[in-house]
Structure formats: structure tokens, C-alpha cells
Design an enzyme around this catalytic site. Structure first.
Site: not given
Length: 417
Positions: A218-221, A224
Site C-alpha cells: 500500500n502507498p503508506y508502506g 515509508k
């Protein structure tokens, strides 16, 4: 009346008259006014000189000086849930703390609590700024003598990241680059980076170790991981001390009830499961929505490693203490035990004493079935072990704060525990 009239008549004799009855100021009176102005200016100048000669006037801010025996830590995102708890611990341990936050997700109320707890000069300052503004960030670094940075500031909701990925790449990846550039420019030598287990994606093997391949889903991971890559590339030609902490699902709050989690109302839909459970228990929302019951787990719901915020902060502090110039440390921060969402909900029901209504819904985009850590490395190298591992107890502590702060960091209520 007679005396008043004579007085006015006497005053008018001090003025000369032009033809036509027009009077003009007496030159002597004008000189008196000029003299008074000059006297006032002289007194003002004298006061300024005296102030400048005062030691307190010329003394620079304590935040702008390196002081032996005092570690000055910049805490980005320090008005947020995790960042504020970290700032509390750092202050309690005697560190000097500067919080930088744009309050898009943080709470000024949390900062005020910290300021009330540590009012002494030179202990805590708050700077309202956006890390996406390089000029503002550079100015902050130029005006303060930081010894270390704990970088928490980030948007952090998996579901939201799938709907607005550009926000996440900008806020996480780009802003981390801005912080790193300012650290390099101003010779700040220690970085503690708050990362996430989401960088691992959905590994084939459990538990997750630091050597598990990072394949975020996902874009969050992804954002990061990109930030981590930037830090690691920079560290190869730098003597900066770097610690990267990849942690799992955070719960709990300050055991003494000073701080808690207070997400903005508009973000409740994307928030942590603990916040949703508490909202359901308080009647703010009509029950709890469990998204996904067909995962390949023992009860069909997602399995996560829940880490208490007090333990998480302790890991950051130990990382700060063990950080070594020119060295990079990467650590998973978790309990090593996975709990399913159904198990979590049952613990929340017991912690709150409320029989929360549960609605089972389809999966949430970007979620993964099972994630829990192997904390062996951080235990062996940093002497860190999770202590608050009773899920129900952590939730009870958080619930006490929630009950007494129904308006978040607004006016607290007095309730029974």
C-alpha cells in the site's frame, strides 16, 4: 468663574497676535515641546542601553546552544499520539525537547499538557511549522542546536493512503528528505526514524525479522520504505548515527493519564481499531465495523502485533542511547505475538464493560492477513523487551483517558475509573 476667566486671559497674553485676530505659537513654547521630545528620546535610549547591558537581554536562547550533559532532541510530529508520548518520556528523562508540528493531525492540547508538566525555561518549546516547507525547516535548524532528531511526523492510515497516495508520498517521503537535508547542513548527527511494519507487506513466513524482504502493498508502506532507502543511501557516506524502528499496531496511553489518543473526528473512519472500539463503547458510532472475515487466519480476521505506546517510546529512547556515529541500526518493535481482530474486540469489550455491536464487512483495500514480529534483535542489541503485553490491560488504561476526555484535549471530565 472670575478666576477661571482671568486665567484664560492671562494665558492669551503669552501669545502674539497677527492682523485679523489669528494667533501663532510662541517660539519659546515650541522650544519647550522640542525639549520634552529630546528628553523622552534620551530616556528611551538610556533604557535600551541598560537593557542591553543586562545579562538576560543578551543571553541567547538555551535552545540555540549545545550544553554539556543535556541532549536537545527535535521531535517532529510531537503533538501527535506517539510523538507526544515520546516527548513526555524524553522530558521526564531530563532531555531538552523541541516539538515541530503543523497540527494537521496533532493536538495543541497535548503540547499544553507537556508545557504545564515542564514549565522550566529551556526544557520544552513548540514550533508550528510544516516539514514540507524547506525554508522554514532550515530556519528551525539554524536557530536551534539539536543533538538528535526523532522523526515521527507522518500521515499514517493504510486505507487513506490507497485513496490519496500522493499525500502520503509527499508527507512521508519528501518531508523526510527535507529533514535529512537540514540535518546534514547543520551537522546534526543522530536520527531516530519512526518507520513501520507496513514496509514488509504480506510476508510468506512469520514471524517477521529484520531480514524479511520489504515488499509493501500500500502507498503508506511504500512511502515509508522510500524514506528508509533515502536515509540508508545517505548514511553510506556519512558519520550520522541512524536508528530505524519498524513497529506494529500501537495501542494504549500514558499509564498516569496525562496523555491519550485523540484523532480528529473527520479521520475516525481511517483510524486505529482501538479508537473505533472506544467510539463504539461511548456511542459516538453505532457499533464497530470489522472489515474482512475471510483471511487465511485461525478465525478469518486479520492478525496483528499490538504494541503499547509506552513500550514503543521506551524502544525509541533506548535507540537514542545506543546510537553510534557512522552506524545504522534497524529493529522491529513488537511483542512477538499476533492477535486477531476478533480477539482484540473481545478484549475491548471487557476493558470498557460495553457489549459493543459488531458489523462484519468486506475487506479494506491494502490490508494484509497476518503480521507479527520477531523482536529478538532489539532484545539482544538494545536490551529492550515489551512489558505491557496484556491486551486488555493496555485497553483499560487507554479507556480511562477516553472516558475522562470525551472531547479529546478539550475540557477533561471527572469520571470514575
Amino acid at each position: 468663574m472670575l478666576n477661571f476667566a482671568r486665567t484664560r486671559a492671562q494665558q492669551r497674553t503669552n501669545r502674539s497676535m497677527l492682523p485679523g485676530g489669528v494667533d501663532y505659537p510662541d517660539p519659546k513654547r515650541k522650544n519647550n515641546v522640542v525639549g520634552k521630545i529630546l528628553l523622552a528620546a534620551a530616556l528611551t535610549a538610556l533604557c535600551i542601553i541598560m537593557l542591553k547591558q543586562s545579562p538576560s537581554f543578551n543571553a541567547p536562547s538555551r535552545f540555540s546552544l549545545h550544553e554539556e550533559g543535556v541532549t536537545h532532541v527535535l521531535v517532529t510530529g510531537g503533538a501527535g499520539y506517539i510523538g507526544s508520548h515520546a516527548a513526555l518520556r524524553l522530558l521526564r528523562d531530563g532531555h531538552r525537547v523541541t516539538i515541530v508540528d503543523n497540527l494537521s493531525r496533532g493536538n495543541l492540547g497535548a503540547v499544553k499538557v507537556l508545557q504545564e508538566l515542564f514549565p522550566e525555561p529551556g526544557r520544552l518549546q513548540f514550533i508550528y511549522a510544516d516539514l514540507g516547507d524547506p525554508k522554514a525547516v532550515n530556519q528551525i535548524f539554524s536557530q536551534n542546536a539539536f543533538d538528535a532528531v526523532m522523526h515521527f511526523a507522518a500521515v499514517a492510515y493504510v486505507g487513506e493512503s490507497t485513496m490519496d497516495p500522493l499525500k502520503y508520498y509527499h508527507n512521508i517521503t519528501s518531508n523526510t528528505l527535507v529533514v535529512l537535508e537540514s540535518m546534514a547542513a547543520h551537522d546534526v548527527k543522530t536520527l531516530i526514524y519512526s518507520s513501520t511494519c507496513a514496509t514488509y507487506g504480506e510476508p510468506e513466513k512469520m514471524p517477521i525479522t529484520e531480514e524479511t524482504p520489504q515488499v509493501p502493498i500500500n502507498p503508506y508502506g511504500k512511502a515509508k520504505k522510500m524514506a528508509e532507502d533515502i536515509i540508508l543511501d545517505f548514511s553510506k557516506n556519512s558519520d550520522m548515527a541512524v536508528m530505524i524502528l519498524r513497529y506494529f499496531n500501537v495501542i494504549g496511553s500514558d499509564p498516569e493519564g496525562r496523555l491519550g489518543e485523540a484523532p480528529r473526528p473527520e479521520l475516525r473512519e481511517h483510524g486505529r481499531i482501538s479508537g473505533a472500539c472506544f467510539d463504539a463503547a461511548r456511542g459516538i458510532i453505532n457499533g464497530l465495523k470489522v472489515k474482512g472475515t475471510d483471511y487465511k487466519t485461525h478465525d478469518g480476521t486479520c492478525v496483528r502485533d499490538y504494541i503499547d505506546v509506552t513500550d514503543l517510546v521506551d524502544a525509541h529512547v533506548k535507540a537514542l542511547e545506543k546510537a553510534m556515529p557512522g552506524k545504522v541500526g534497524i529493529y522491529n518493535v513488537g511483542t512477538g505475538k499476533g492477535r486477531s481482530v476478533k480477539e482484540f474486540v473481545e478484549a475491548c469489550k471487557k476493558a470498557t464493560g460495553v457489549d459493543i455491536k459488531i458489523d462484519y464487512l468486506p475487506r479494506r483495500p491494502g490490508d494484509y492477513a497476518e503480521v507479527y514480529s520477531d523482536p529478538s534483535k532489539i532484545r539482544n542489541e538494545l536490551n529492550w523487551t515489551a512489558r505491557y503485553t496484556d491486551l486488555q490491560e493496555s485497553l483499560q488504561i487507554a479507556w480511562r483517558w477516553q472516558k475522562s476526555h470525551r472531547n479529546g484535549y478539550g475540557t477533561p471530565l471527572v469520571t470514575s475509573s
